[in-house]
Structure formats: C-alpha cells, structure tokens
Design an enzyme around this catalytic site. Structure first.
Site, PDB file in Angstrom:
ATOM      1  CG  ASN A 299      26.212  27.946 -25.808  1.00  0.00           C
ATOM      2  OD1 ASN A 299      27.060  28.377 -26.577  1.00  0.00           O
ATOM      3  ND2 ASN A 299      26.045  26.650 -25.575  1.00  0.00           N
TER       4      ASN A 299
ATOM      5  CG  ASP B 119      34.893  23.797 -34.647  1.00  0.00           C
ATOM      6  OD1 ASP B 119      34.768  23.915 -35.880  1.00  0.00           O
ATOM      7  OD2 ASP B 119      34.382  24.598 -33.844  1.00  0.00           O
TER       8      ASP B 119
END
Length: 242
Positions: free
Chosen positions: A135, A67
């Site tokens: 998360n 990314d």
C-alpha cells in the site's frame, strides 16, 4: 533519483551490498538504517559473504532498524530483533550493543519513541535501506491523511497484517501495532536505498516514484529527498519501460 533495474536478484543483491560495503570502506564508523522482511535477505547474505572474505569490516559500524512489532515476546522468532540477529548480526563482526531496534515491549511506548528519536538525531544515518509495502508504506508508516515525522506507535492496516501473516501460524497471531521510525526520521538519512521486488509491487512503486507526493502513498515522499537510489527487479520495474 537514480533508478536501476536488474534482470536477476543476484545482480541486485550484489550491487546493493556493494553500495553498503563502499560506504563502510570509506567510513568505518558508518551508521546504517536497516530493514526487515523478505526484501533485504539476499542483500544481507551478500554482506555476510563480503564480511567473511574480509572485504567489509563491521566492528565500528552502528545500526538502527526501522521498526518493531508491539507486544511480541522478546524471544519470539518473528520479532524484528530476532530477524536481524538470524539474518545478519549473528554472522558478521558487528558489536550487538551498537545495533538498535525499537523496543516493542517497552512499558511506555511513547517514551521509547522519544528516546529512539533522540538517538537517531545524535547518530545521523548515512544510508537507510527501505522495502516498500503493497500500500506504499515505508517502515510501518501506513497511508493516512497525515503522517508522523518522528518515531511513533502505529495501528497496522488489515492489508499489512495480511501481508505479514505468512510469517505466523495465523492472522490472529500478527500484532495489531508496531513502533516505527517516522517519515521525517527516514528522510533525514544522508542516502536512501529503496529495494523493490516482484510484479505485485510494480503499480505501487511506479505510483510512489512518479505520481503525486501524498501521505496516502508514504513512499512518494522519497521524491523530496536529494539522494535516493532505487533498485528494482525486472518485474517490479515493468511500468518504467512502458
């Protein structure tokens, strides 16, 4: 899924780097999927050491990063291209032209995503390194009702921006978007290495690897992959021994 626990970060880094080195020794043209953040730094330092000693040769290796932030200037020290150069590429004998990071400043991010996917489809990653977000995100694939299979632009969740704010002068400087490989792209790797460190990740890594498979915990989709090795420090592994 092979889950290994280590008492020291040094042991973890050596084993992780050894897996990379073994792959490159048996396949000098290996295609590596690489990650950023604090998790892989020790592994990269060990790979640099192995390269300096002549145990592993990167000259024919190709890499693809997971990314990149959108909108950061190319010369900003917190771009993931800068990170990879500083933490690994500048110190090993890899051809920089063979190292690929999504272009977060592309004029057309959709076209950049499509182009990256086309490259990944041709390249076929041999070993994909992953960290794990608080998360449950992998790459920048955030928890959601549905997930993209391919490379795409994502709006970063507030907790992800807060977790990354320590690398910037303030939360306001943290980009709000990133371009990331999709979960489908990640799962196409022949082997996946998930590295998790720290007590604050103990709950989410246990949930990701033993709980229901759900897009609300993107890392849980790794349960569907046939060749995953998980490297945990003892703090991150605490629920696996309960």
């Amino acid at each position: 899924m092979n889950i290994m626990t280590f008492n020291t970060n040094e042991e973890l880094n050596q084993i992780a780097a050894g897996i990379f080195a073994s792959l490159i020794q048996t396949k000098p043209t290996a295609v590596l999927g690489l990650a950023t953040g604090s998790t892989p730094i020790g592994i990269y330092q060990e790979l640099i050491r192995l390269n300096e000693k002549g145990y592993v040769d990167f000259k024919d290796v190709t890499s693809y990063n997971l990314d990149e932030y959108c909108g950061l200037p190319a010369d900003h020290p917190e771009t993931y291209r800068s990170f990879m150069n500083v933490q690994l590429f500048n110190h090993i004998n890899i051809d920089k032209a063979q190292t690929h990071v999504p272009n977060g400043n592309a004029a057309d991010l959709q076209a950049e995503s499509k182009s990256y996917d086309e490259q990944l489809a041709k390249a076929s990653i041999d070993l994909q390194l992953l960290g794990l977000g608080h998360n449950g995100h992998i790459g920048f694939n955030e928890p959601d009702a549905e997930l993209h299979a391919g490379t795409h632009v994502v709006n970063l969740k507030e907790e992800t921006r807060q977790a990354n704010a320590r690398f910037f002068n303030s939360i306001d400087e943290v980009p709000t978007q990133a371009i990331t490989m999709g979960v489908g792209s990640i799962l196409k790797a022949k082997m996946v290495m998930l590295v998790v460190r720290g007590a604050e990740k103990a709950d989410i890594v246990h949930r990701a690897l033993t709980g229901p498979i759900t897009t609300e915990v993107p890392a849980s989709l790794l349960q569907t992959h046939p060749n995953v090795v998980v490297l945990l420090d003892k703090e991150a592994a605490k629920h696996f021994h309960a």
